[in-house]
Scaffold this motif. Structure first.
Motif: not given
Length: 221
Positions: A93-96, A169-170, A187-189, A205-206
């Motif tokens: 996957x990807x994050x930014x 962050x994170x 938006x996850x964290x 799962x997160x």
């Protein structure tokens, strides 16, 4: 190493020193990261499987060079210094983030990168990414418009990577506000927007949004 990676993969592997990297980030110079690199080599481990990510490592953050990074590179904004070690070899996957990230390659590794403007309706299609080889000892900035995730290993031993980001962050969100803004689905964290491949179970799962469409490619070495 770069020639070998290109000989065993069905996607082109670029170098972060190539012009192709210029829209994703740039090489960070002017800082001596040798002491934190030595610390990460000697005092952190690579798990037998998967990755370990620590957003903030108090011992790493004690090195004087990161005070300079905070003041010079991030313009005085508070930062965190942690590490990501592991044996990942797939896209996943990807994050930014809103703000640049610095990766310091303690070992050789590869980064799979994209641009946020390639996201369409919260989806990114495999084939639009580029893969970059990051040689051991290289410090590279990833712009806030650059999609990225965990490095991919270049050896059986795995990889080690020092990660510098804006502080907080994170880390877990205090709350996730309901919104009609389409980006809010990702938006996850804190300061972390994520698009995951549907087969990347730990991310799904997160609560990560399943928006990486196509094969979850595995990079060889």
């Amino acid at each position: 190493m770069l020639d070998r990676l290109n000989s065993v993969n069905d996607v082109k592997i670029y170098s972060v020193f190539d012009d192709d990297f210029k829209t994703y980030g740039k090489i960070v110079d002017g800082f001596d990261f040798s002491k934190p690199v030595d610390y990460t080599v000697n005092k952190t481990d690579i798990p037998k499987e998967n990755n370990i990510y620590l957003p903030s490592d108090e011992e790493l953050e004690k090195f004087e060079v990161f005070e300079s990074v905070k003041n010079v590179f991030f313009g005085g904004m508070p930062i965190q210094v942690g590490y990501c070690n592991g044996k990942n070899s797939t896209y996943n996957g990807f994050e930014y983030h809103k703000g640049s990230e610095i990766n310091i390659a303690v070992t050789d590794f590869m980064l799979v990168l994209g641009h946020i403007w390639q996201i369409e309706n919260n989806k990114f299609y495999v084939g639009n990414e580029k893969v970059f080889y990051v040689p051991k000892g290289t410090a590279a900035e990833l712009y806030q418009t650059t999609l990225h995730l965990s490095p991919c290993k270049c050896s059986d031993d795995g990889f080690k990577n020092i990660v510098i980001l804006l502080k907080g962050t994170n880390t877990p969100l205090d709350t996730k506000e309901k919104s009609n803004n389409s980006e809010s689905e990702l938006l996850l964290m804190k300061n972390k927007w994520v698009i995951a491949h549907k087969d990347r179970e730990p991310l799904i799962k997160q609560g990560a949004y399943a928006g990486l469409i196509g094969e979850n490619k595995e990079l060889k070495y």
